[in-house]
Design a protein around this motif. Structure first.
Motif, PDB file in Angstrom:
ATOM      1  N   LEU A  70      -1.344  27.649   5.002  1.00  0.00           N
ATOM      2  CA  LEU A  70       0.086  27.900   5.191  1.00  0.00           C
ATOM      3  C   LEU A  70       0.853  26.679   5.684  1.00  0.00           C
ATOM      4  N   ARG A  71       0.173  25.555   5.833  1.00  0.00           N
ATOM      5  CA  ARG A  71       0.890  24.376   6.324  1.00  0.00           C
ATOM      6  C   ARG A  71       1.930  23.933   5.302  1.00  0.00           C
ATOM      7  N   GLU A  72       2.919  23.207   5.777  1.00  0.00           N
ATOM      8  CA  GLU A  72       4.016  22.783   4.899  1.00  0.00           C
ATOM      9  C   GLU A  72       3.509  21.822   3.833  1.00  0.00           C
ATOM     10  N   ARG A  73       3.889  22.078   2.597  1.00  0.00           N
ATOM     11  CA  ARG A  73       3.506  21.233   1.470  1.00  0.00           C
ATOM     12  C   ARG A  73       4.694  21.068   0.526  1.00  0.00           C
ATOM     13  N   GLN A  74       4.655  20.017  -0.270  1.00  0.00           N
ATOM     14  CA  GLN A  74       5.650  19.823  -1.328  1.00  0.00           C
ATOM     15  C   GLN A  74       5.023  20.308  -2.635  1.00  0.00           C
ATOM     16  N   ALA A  75       5.047  21.618  -2.828  1.00  0.00           N
ATOM     17  CA  ALA A  75       4.320  22.223  -3.941  1.00  0.00           C
ATOM     18  C   ALA A  75       4.747  21.673  -5.295  1.00  0.00           C
ATOM     19  N   LEU A  76       6.034  21.380  -5.457  1.00  0.00           N
ATOM     20  CA  LEU A  76       6.519  20.933  -6.761  1.00  0.00           C
ATOM     21  C   LEU A  76       6.140  19.482  -7.062  1.00  0.00           C
ATOM     22  N   ARG A  77       5.782  18.724  -6.045  1.00  0.00           N
ATOM     23  CA  ARG A  77       5.305  17.361  -6.293  1.00  0.00           C
ATOM     24  C   ARG A  77       3.814  17.351  -6.592  1.00  0.00           C
ATOM     25  N   GLY A  78       3.130  18.413  -6.217  1.00  0.00           N
ATOM     26  CA  GLY A  78       1.694  18.461  -6.430  1.00  0.00           C
ATOM     27  C   GLY A  78       0.939  17.752  -5.322  1.00  0.00           C
ATOM     28  N   CYS A  79      -0.370  17.844  -5.386  1.00  0.00           N
ATOM     29  CA  CYS A  79      -1.224  17.175  -4.403  1.00  0.00           C
ATOM     30  C   CYS A  79      -1.392  15.714  -4.807  1.00  0.00           C
ATOM     31  N   PRO A  80      -1.138  14.773  -3.907  1.00  0.00           N
ATOM     32  CA  PRO A  80      -1.260  13.360  -4.286  1.00  0.00           C
ATOM     33  C   PRO A  80      -2.677  12.945  -4.664  1.00  0.00           C
ATOM     34  N   ILE A  81      -3.681  13.647  -4.136  1.00  0.00           N
ATOM     35  CA  ILE A  81      -5.060  13.353  -4.535  1.00  0.00           C
ATOM     36  C   ILE A  81      -5.420  14.142  -5.786  1.00  0.00           C
ATOM     37  N   GLY A  82      -5.022  15.404  -5.837  1.00  0.00           N
ATOM     38  CA  GLY A  82      -5.251  16.191  -7.044  1.00  0.00           C
ATOM     39  C   GLY A  82      -4.595  15.550  -8.260  1.00  0.00           C
ATOM     40  N   ARG A  83      -3.449  14.920  -8.045  1.00  0.00           N
ATOM     41  CA  ARG A  83      -2.747  14.215  -9.126  1.00  0.00           C
ATOM     42  C   ARG A  83      -3.637  13.148  -9.746  1.00  0.00           C
ATOM     43  N   MET A  84      -4.431  12.482  -8.926  1.00  0.00           N
ATOM     44  CA  MET A  84      -5.288  11.409  -9.420  1.00  0.00           C
ATOM     45  C   MET A  84      -6.431  11.935 -10.292  1.00  0.00           C
ATOM     46  N   THR A  85      -6.862  13.172 -10.053  1.00  0.00           N
ATOM     47  CA  THR A  85      -7.956  13.722 -10.853  1.00  0.00           C
ATOM     48  C   THR A  85      -7.527  13.991 -12.287  1.00  0.00           C
ATOM     49  N   GLN A  86      -6.227  14.006 -12.535  1.00  0.00           N
ATOM     50  CA  GLN A  86      -5.711  14.233 -13.888  1.00  0.00           C
ATOM     51  C   GLN A  86      -5.502  12.929 -14.647  1.00  0.00           C
ATOM     52  N   ASP A  87      -5.809  11.819 -14.002  1.00  0.00           N
ATOM     53  CA  ASP A  87      -5.603  10.503 -14.603  1.00  0.00           C
ATOM     54  C   ASP A  87      -6.933   9.982 -15.135  1.00  0.00           C
ATOM     55  N   ARG A  88      -7.046   9.862 -16.441  1.00  0.00           N
ATOM     56  CA  ARG A  88      -8.307   9.474 -17.061  1.00  0.00           C
ATOM     57  C   ARG A  88      -8.805   8.123 -16.560  1.00  0.00           C
ATOM     58  N   VAL A 117       0.836  -1.206   0.000  1.00  0.00           N
ATOM     59  CA  VAL A 117       0.000   0.000   0.000  1.00  0.00           C
ATOM     60  C   VAL A 117       0.868   1.252   0.000  1.00  0.00           C
ATOM     61  N   ARG A 118       1.873   1.290   0.861  1.00  0.00           N
ATOM     62  CA  ARG A 118       2.726   2.483   0.934  1.00  0.00           C
ATOM     63  C   ARG A 118       3.496   2.699  -0.365  1.00  0.00           C
ATOM     64  N   SER A 119       3.987   1.629  -0.939  1.00  0.00           N
ATOM     65  CA  SER A 119       4.722   1.755  -2.199  1.00  0.00           C
ATOM     66  C   SER A 119       3.810   2.265  -3.306  1.00  0.00           C
ATOM     67  N   THR A 120       2.582   1.779  -3.323  1.00  0.00           N
ATOM     68  CA  THR A 120       1.635   2.222  -4.342  1.00  0.00           C
ATOM     69  C   THR A 120       1.255   3.679  -4.134  1.00  0.00           C
ATOM     70  N   GLN A 121       1.124   4.113  -2.891  1.00  0.00           N
ATOM     71  CA  GLN A 121       0.857   5.529  -2.629  1.00  0.00           C
ATOM     72  C   GLN A 121       1.934   6.410  -3.260  1.00  0.00           C
ATOM     73  N   GLU A 122       3.177   6.056  -3.036  1.00  0.00           N
ATOM     74  CA  GLU A 122       4.285   6.849  -3.567  1.00  0.00           C
ATOM     75  C   GLU A 122       4.311   6.820  -5.096  1.00  0.00           C
ATOM     76  N   LEU A 123       4.127   5.641  -5.665  1.00  0.00           N
ATOM     77  CA  LEU A 123       4.208   5.512  -7.118  1.00  0.00           C
ATOM     78  C   LEU A 123       3.057   6.235  -7.815  1.00  0.00           C
ATOM     79  N   LEU A 124       1.869   6.176  -7.245  1.00  0.00           N
ATOM     80  CA  LEU A 124       0.745   6.899  -7.834  1.00  0.00           C
ATOM     81  C   LEU A 124       1.004   8.397  -7.820  1.00  0.00           C
ATOM     82  N   TRP A 125       1.618   8.887  -6.761  1.00  0.00           N
ATOM     83  CA  TRP A 125       1.943  10.308  -6.658  1.00  0.00           C
ATOM     84  C   TRP A 125       3.001  10.689  -7.702  1.00  0.00           C
ATOM     85  N   GLU A 126       3.960   9.805  -7.900  1.00  0.00           N
ATOM     86  CA  GLU A 126       5.047  10.093  -8.833  1.00  0.00           C
ATOM     87  C   GLU A 126       4.647   9.907 -10.292  1.00  0.00           C
ATOM     88  N   ARG A 127       3.917   8.811 -10.584  1.00  0.00           N
ATOM     89  CA  ARG A 127       3.724   8.403 -11.975  1.00  0.00           C
ATOM     90  C   ARG A 127       2.277   8.403 -12.442  1.00  0.00           C
TER      91      ARG A 127
END
Length: 233
Positions: A120-138, A44-54
């Protein structure tokens, strides 16, 4: 083939495999998954990271198994296949982001203070939102089960911010002219849009500027003077 234990759809070949999808050039360094974790948790953790990346299409079963450091049959022992594992990973990510947002929104203070803490909480802006990233995946948005955690998280966030703004109005902290639901939708959209602009520019500055802009709009509706705020790096 990763296992003799495969779903009917996978055996029939209706789902294309993406074992040879190259890793994006801008992908962050892979995070090690602790070996002390159980096999299911590592998957599960590996898939979380990979979905965010790829993204979903770019995340192959082979890549998941390699990142998790588990054997070929492990995925199909714990999950029906890639989509089942992806659903568990997306739900986990949505739960974690919801908890992080609630930690900020539940802090003591005025409605403005609580929403500012979230923005203002800390975020990794250049990686994007891990959930928002999924909305761009058809493949994700066309799958009702995979899309459900995205809808649920954004619905919760808009509703939570709406409630806080409504409380602020009733307490006299915010102008009665403020539209809580519309403003909550704006806050959510600014965060997601800020991620897109930051990634497009390869610079977190557009994200920070977007946050400052929405805070200025909120401050203009506040009945109290506010000091200048600065996003976390």
């Amino acid at each position: 083939m990763y296992s003799a234990i495969m779903s009917t759809e996978e055996k029939s070949g209706r789902h294309e495999r993406h074992d040879d999808v190259p890793e994006p050039l801008d992908a962050p360094e892979p995070r090690d998954v602790p070996e002390s974790l159980g096999t299911r948790e590592r998957l599960v953790r590996s898939t979380q990271e990979l979905l965010w990346e790829r993204g979903y299409v770019g995340t192959s079963p082979k890549a998941i198994l390699e990142r998790a450091g588990v054997g070929q049959g492990s995925m199909y022992h714990h999950f029906s296949g890639k989509s089942g594992l992806a659903l568990a990973a997306i739900r986990r990510t949505a739960e974690e982001l919801t908890a992080a947002a609630e930690e900020c929104l539940a802090t003591p203070g005025t409605a403005y203070d609580r929403i500012a803490a979230y923005l203002l909480r800390e975020r990794q802006a250049l990686r994007g939102c891990p959930i928002g990233r999924m909305t761009q995946d058809r493949d994700v948005v066309r799958n009702a089960a995979l899309r459900a955690p995205l809808d649920e998280m954004f619905d919760w966030l808009r509703g939570r911010i709406t409630d806080i703004l409504t409380e602020g109005q009733r307490g006299g902290e915010l102008s009665g002219e403020l539209a809580p639901a519309a403003t909550a939708a704006t806050v959510t959209a600014v965060v997601q849009g800020g991620y897109v602009l930051a990634r497009a520019a390869d610079d977190p500055a557009p994200f920070d500027a977007a946050v400052q802009g929405v805070l200025a709009l909120l401050s203009a509706q506040s009945t109290a003077d506010r000091p200048a705020t600065t996003p976390a790096d």
